[in-house]
Design an enzyme around this catalytic site. Structure first.
Site, PDB file in Angstrom:
ATOM      1  N   GLU A  99       0.830  -1.204   0.000  1.00  0.00           N
ATOM      2  CA  GLU A  99       0.000   0.000   0.000  1.00  0.00           C
ATOM      3  C   GLU A  99       0.866   1.256   0.000  1.00  0.00           C
ATOM      4  O   GLU A  99       1.742   1.413   0.857  1.00  0.00           O
ATOM      5  CB  GLU A  99      -0.918   0.005   1.222  1.00  0.00           C
ATOM      6  CG  GLU A  99      -1.917   1.145   1.226  1.00  0.00           C
ATOM      7  CD  GLU A  99      -2.905   1.060   2.375  1.00  0.00           C
ATOM      8  OE1 GLU A  99      -3.504   2.091   2.716  1.00  0.00           O
ATOM      9  OE2 GLU A  99      -3.077  -0.040   2.927  1.00  0.00           O
ATOM     10  N   LYS A 153      -7.103  -0.837  12.247  1.00  0.00           N
ATOM     11  CA  LYS A 153      -6.545  -1.281  10.967  1.00  0.00           C
ATOM     12  C   LYS A 153      -5.327  -0.441  10.613  1.00  0.00           C
ATOM     13  O   LYS A 153      -4.318  -0.944  10.098  1.00  0.00           O
ATOM     14  CB  LYS A 153      -7.613  -1.170   9.875  1.00  0.00           C
ATOM     15  CG  LYS A 153      -7.201  -1.793   8.537  1.00  0.00           C
ATOM     16  CD  LYS A 153      -6.586  -0.804   7.576  1.00  0.00           C
ATOM     17  CE  LYS A 153      -6.262  -1.454   6.242  1.00  0.00           C
ATOM     18  NZ  LYS A 153      -5.570  -0.537   5.312  1.00  0.00           N
ATOM     19  N   HIS A 204      -2.422  10.669   0.145  1.00  0.00           N
ATOM     20  CA  HIS A 204      -2.471   9.261  -0.229  1.00  0.00           C
ATOM     21  C   HIS A 204      -2.884   9.058  -1.679  1.00  0.00           C
ATOM     22  O   HIS A 204      -2.350   8.193  -2.361  1.00  0.00           O
ATOM     23  CB  HIS A 204      -3.457   8.542   0.691  1.00  0.00           C
ATOM     24  CG  HIS A 204      -3.595   7.081   0.429  1.00  0.00           C
ATOM     25  ND1 HIS A 204      -2.627   6.176   0.789  1.00  0.00           N
ATOM     26  CD2 HIS A 204      -4.572   6.366  -0.166  1.00  0.00           C
ATOM     27  CE1 HIS A 204      -3.013   4.962   0.438  1.00  0.00           C
ATOM     28  NE2 HIS A 204      -4.189   5.051  -0.148  1.00  0.00           N
TER      29      HIS A 204
END
Length: 753
Positions: free
Chosen positions: A83, A268, A382
Site C-alpha cells: 500500500e 486497521k 495518499h
C-alpha cells in the site's frame, strides 16, 4: 546523526540505497552483495518445501522505515507492504517523535498460551483440585518434551483452569490454559506438542477425555506497549496550529474508544505498520491480527488499541498496548532468506525487542493516520501515490503509463475504470510511441501553464562543463506544470516520480526537490503565496535527459503565466540555470537552455557563451535506450572533476578531442552525412568510457543498438547509468532489439524547428 537517519534516502536509486545501508554498517558485505544482486528472495525450490502444491512465489515491495528512536536505540525497520504512503508516513512520524526522545516501550515475558480441552468429566470440582495438586508434575512432563527450551530459560511456567458449559450437550468442559515461555521462537509448534504431550496425564488425573490440544492466538500474557510524547511545536503545519492538530488527534482517539465502527478502522491503521514488519521478518501476521482484535474486545466491546491524550505541559501523548507474540528464530524464519536478512537489518537480539519495535511502529502509523485525518484529510497525500497503483491495476503498459496517470489525476477520478477509459482513448489516438518532435506540443492540456523540454546530447558530455562545444537536440518527452491557488502553503507534487513536498519556508530546512523549487520561489518573491504546483513528467528520472532543468523551466513558466510576471525566455533560462546550480553544483547550462527553448543547439559555456540554433537540412532518426539504473549527474560531474584535478593535462586533451568531434558533427549534420555522425558518436563514447563514467549496462545497450544496425551509439547525459542514444536509418529494428532484451526504448525523428 543516528543510524536510522538517512536524509533524502527516497531520492537515491535502489542501488545507492542498498549501498547507503551497507556504508552505515547495517548489513554485512555478504548481505550487501545479496541485496545488490537480489539474491535474498525466496526461490521456487525453497518455497516448494514450505507449503503444498507450489506453482510460484509472490513478491511484495520491501521498504525501510527510517528515523526510529526506540528506548534510545536507533532502528531501521524493514517493511513488506504493497500500500502506498505507509513507509513514508512511518518515517515521517518517527522523525517527529525524535524531537522528544522517540518511543519508549515495555514488554512482558514471551508467554504463549496452549489450551487443553477436557470433556466427559464426572466430578469437575475434584478434577480441578487434582490438577492443581499435580501442577508441578504436569509442568515437568511438558518441559521434558523440550529440554533445550528449558535450558534457554523458557518452557512451561504455569497453568490456569476454567470451565464452560457445552451448549450443544448437557455437560460442562474444563479448559487448561498452559502458559509457556517460548523465548525467541514464535513457538506455535512447540506449544502444540506440549499440549499433546501432557494430554494422557491430564486424562488420568481428571478421569475425562481430552479433545482439543491447541495454542491460542490471544497471547495476552505476552504484551507489548509503547508510548511517545510529541511537543505542540512539532505538530504545527503551514495550515494548522499545533494546538489544533493536538486537540484533533485527541478527539479522534476518543471517537475510536467509544464507537466500534471507528475503532475497526483506527486499529486497521495500527496494523498497517505492524503487519508490514511481521511480513518482513517472517512472522505470522494472521496470528498477530487475531490476537490484537480479540484484545480490543477485552472489556466487552470492541475499542481502540491506542489512546492519545494531553499531558500537564500541553504535549500530545500516545500510548498503545496489545498482544505481540513474535519470534526471531525458527524454521519459517530461517528458511526464508529475505526474512533472515531483514532481521539482520533490524538488528534485534530477542523476540521481546522485536515486539517492542512493532508496538512502536503501530503507534507511529496510528499517529500519521490521525494527523492526516484531522488536518488535510487522509486522501490528499495518499491519493497521489494511490493513483499509480490504480493505473497499474488497470493494466496500462509502461509506454502510456505516465500519460494515463497524468490524465487520471487531472480528472479527479482516481478509479480503475477511469484509468481504463483514458487508456482506451489514448490507444485510439496513438498507434506508436514513435512521433515527430513537434507532435508532442500540440496536445498540451489547457490547464497546463508551463512546459520544459528534455534533451539528448549527441556529442560533448562533461567536456561542455569545461568550456567546450556540445551538440544537443530535444526529444518528444517534456515536463508540464500547472499552478493552483491554495490557502495551505506551498505544495510541490510530481505524481509520476512519487514526489510530494510541503515547501518549508526556511531555506535551511529544505531538502531535495524543495531546494531548487524554493530557490525559484524566493527569486520571484512568491515564497509567502499559497499554491499547489503540480508537475507532470514524461521524462524518466535519472536518465540524463535534463529532467531537473525541465522541471525548473516548467515551474518558472507556469508561475510566470499564473501570476503574469512578464518574464522573457532569457530571464527564464537564467533563473533555471541558478536552480540547476542548486541541484547539480557545477552545471554547464546546456540542460536549462534546451529546456527553455526546445530546439537543436550548438552550445558552449563560459564568459562569452555560444547558444546557436543547429540547422538541420534532412530529418534523421534517433533511438533512446534506457538502463535499469538511474544516473546521478552531480555524482558523475564530481567524479570527472576529481580526475581532472589529478590528471589535468590528460583530461584537457580528452576534452579537446571531444570538442573536435562535436565541431565535426555539426558539419556532418549539415551535409546530411549521418553515417559519419554515427562514427563520431562511437569515438566520443570511447573517450567517455576512458573517463570511467560509462557502465557495463550502458555498454551492453550500445552494443545491442550497433548490432541491430545503428550507425552510431553512445551514452547520453552524465553517465553512471541513465540512457544511450543511437542514430539509425531503421529505428523500429533498433528499438525492437533493445526492447527484446528487456529494456525500454523510444524512437523519434529530428528536424529543424
Amino acid at each position: 546523526m543516528g543510524k536510522s537517519r538517512f536524509p533524502n534516502f527516497y531520492e537515491l536509486s535502489i542501488e545507492d540505497r542498498v549501498k547507503a545501508v551497507f556504508d552505515r554498517g547495517l548489513i554485512s558485505e555478504e548481505d550487501y552483495i545479496a541485496l545488490k544482486n537480489q539474491q535474498q528472495r525466496l526461490d521456487l525450490s525453497s518455497a516448494d518445501k514450505m507449503i503444498e502444491n507450489v506453482i510460484g512465489v509472490m513478491g511484495l515491495p520491501v521498504g525501510l522505515g527510517l528515523n526510529f528512536l526506540i528506548n534510545n536505540k536507533d532502528y531501521v525497520v524493514p517493511l513488506a507492504v504493497e500500500e502506498p504512503s505507509i513507509v513514508a508516513a512511518l518515517s515521517s512520524a518517527a522523525k517527529i517523535a525524535r524531537t522528544k526522545n522517540g518511543f519508549t516501550t515495555r514488554c512482558t515475558d514471551p508467554i504463549l498460551i496452549g489450551q487443553i480441552q477436557v470433556i466427559h468429566i464426572i466430578n469437575l470440582d475434584k478434577a480441578r483440585n487434582d490438577l492443581l495438586a499435580n501442577k508441578q508434575e504436569i509442568l515437568n512432563l511438558a518441559n521434558s518434551l523440550h529440554p533445550r527450551m528449558v535450558a534457554r530459560g523458557g518452557g512451561a511456567v504455569d497453568f490456569s483452569i476454567k470451565t464452560y458449559p457445552v451448549e450443544s450437550f448437557d455437560q460442562e468442559m474444563l479448559i487448561i490454559d498452559l502458559h509457556i515461555d517460548t523465548r525467541d521462537a514464535m513457538g506455535a509448534n512447540l506449544v502444540n506438542s506440549m499440549c499433546e504431550g501432557v494430554a494422557s496425564l491430564v486424562e488420568t488425573i481428571t478421569e475425562g477425555e481430552v479433545l482439543l490440544r491447541i495454542l491460542s492466538n490471544l497471547s495476552d500474557k505476552a504484551l507489548a506497549s509503547a508510548s511517545v510524547t510529541i511537543p505542540v511545536s512539532s505538530l504545527e503545519t503551514n495550515d494548522f496550529k499545533g494546538e489544533r492538530v493536538r486537540d484533533g488527534i485527541v478527539i479522534a482517539s476518543d471517537f475510536a474508544h467509544v464507537d466500534p465502527y471507528r475503532a475497526s478502522t483506527h486499529n486497521k491503521g495500527i496494523m498497517n505498520g505492524i503487519d508490514a514488519v511481521a511480513l518482513a521478518t517472517g512472522n505470522d501476521w494472521r496470528a498477530i491480527e487475531a490476537g490484537a482484535h480479540a484484545y480490543a474486545c477485552r472489556h466487552g466491546r470492541y475499542s481502540a488499541l491506542s489512546k492519545w491524550s494531553i499531558d500537564e505541559e500541553g504535549n500530545l501523548v500516545g500510548n498503545i498496548e496489545l498482544p505481540m507474540k513474535v519470534g526471531i528464530v525458527g524454521a519459517p524464519i530461517e528458511s526464508n532468506p529475505a526474512a533472515a536478512l531483514n532481521l539482520r537489518i533490524l538488528n534485534v537480539s530477542s523476540s521481546t525487542e522485536l515486539a517492542s519495535v512493532m508496538a512502536a511502529v503501530g503507534l507511529a502509523q496510528n499517529f500519521s493516520a490521525l494527523k492526516a485525518l484531522v488536518t488535510n484529510g487522509i486522501q490528499k497525500g495518499h491519493m497521489t501515490l494511490h493513483a499509480r497503483s490504480v493505473v497499474k491495476a488497470a493494466g496500462v503498459p509502461m509506454k502510456l503509463f505516465d500519460q494515463v496517470l497524468e490524465k487520471v489525476l487531472l480528472s479527479g477520478e482516481i478509479k480503475v475504470w477511469k484509468a481504463r477509459e483514458i487508456f482506451e482513448e489514448l490507444q485510439k489516438k496513438v498507434s506508436s510511441i514513435t512521433t515527430s518532435i513537434t507532435a508532442k506540443y500540440e496536445s498540451k492540456s489547457s490547464s497546463i501553464e508551463g512546459v520544459g523540454f528534455s534533451k539528448v546530447i549527441l556529442l560533448g558530455e562533461h567536456s561542455v562543463v569545461y568550456g567546450r562545444h556540445a551538440i544537443a537536440v530535444p526529444t518528444p518527452l517534456n515536463i508540464r506544470a500547472k499552478v493552483e491557488d491554495s490557502e495551505k502553503g506551498i505544495v510541490l507534487m510530481i505524481p509520476s516520480w512519487g514526489v510530494e513536498y510541503q515547501l518549508d519556508k526556511d531555506p535551511k530546512n529544505r531538502q531535495s526537490f524543495e531546494k531548487p523549487a524554493g530557490d525559484i520561489l524566493d527569486q520571484l518573491n512568491l515564497s509567502n503565496k499559497g499554491m499547489t504546483i503540480e508537475v507532470f513528467s514524461d521524462i524518466p528520472r535519472g536518465m540524463g535527459l535534463g529532467g531537473s532543468a525541465a522541471i525548473a523551466v516548467a515551474i518558472i513558466k507556469s508561475l510566470n503565466n499564473h501570476y503574469s510576471l512578464g518574464l522573457s525566455d532569457e530571464e527564464i533560462n537564467s533563473m533555471a540555470f541558478e536552480s540547476e546550480k542548486v541541484a547539480h553544483g557545477n552545471p554547464s547550462g546546456i540542460d536549462n537552455t534546451m529546456a527553455t527553448y526546445g530546439h537543436p543547439l550548438i552550445y558552449r559555456t563560459g564568459e562569452n557563451p555560444l547558444i546557436e540554433r543547429l540547422n538541420i537540412n534532412e530529418e534523421f532518426s534517433l533511438v533512446l535506450g534506457f538502463t535499469n539504473q538511474e544516473g546521478l549527474t552531480a555524482k558523475t560531474v564530481a567524479h570527472v572533476k576529481t580526475q581532472w584535478k589529478q590528471n589535468t593535462n590528460v583530461f584537457e586533451r580528452l576534452f579537446n578531442e571531444i570538442d573536435a568531434l562535436a565541431l565535426q558533427s555539426v558539419q556532418a549534420i549539415q551535409n546530411n552525412d549521418f553515417k559519419h555522425l554515427g562514427q563520431l558518436m562511437n569515438v566520443n563514447q570511447g573517450l567517455l568510457n576512458a573517463m570511467q563514467i560509462s557502465t557495463p549496462e550502458l555498454e551492453r545497450l550500445i552494443m545491442i543498438a550497433r548490432d541491430a544496425g545503428a550507425m552510431g551509439a553512445k551514452m547520453t547525459g552524465g553517465g553512471g547509468g541513465g540512457a544511450i542514444v543511437a542514430i539509425t536509418d531503421n529505428p523500429s529494428k533498433v528499438q525492437s532489439a533493445i526492447e527484446s532484451e528487456g529494456y525500454k526504448a523510444l524512437s523519434f525523428n529530428i528536424k529543424s524547428q
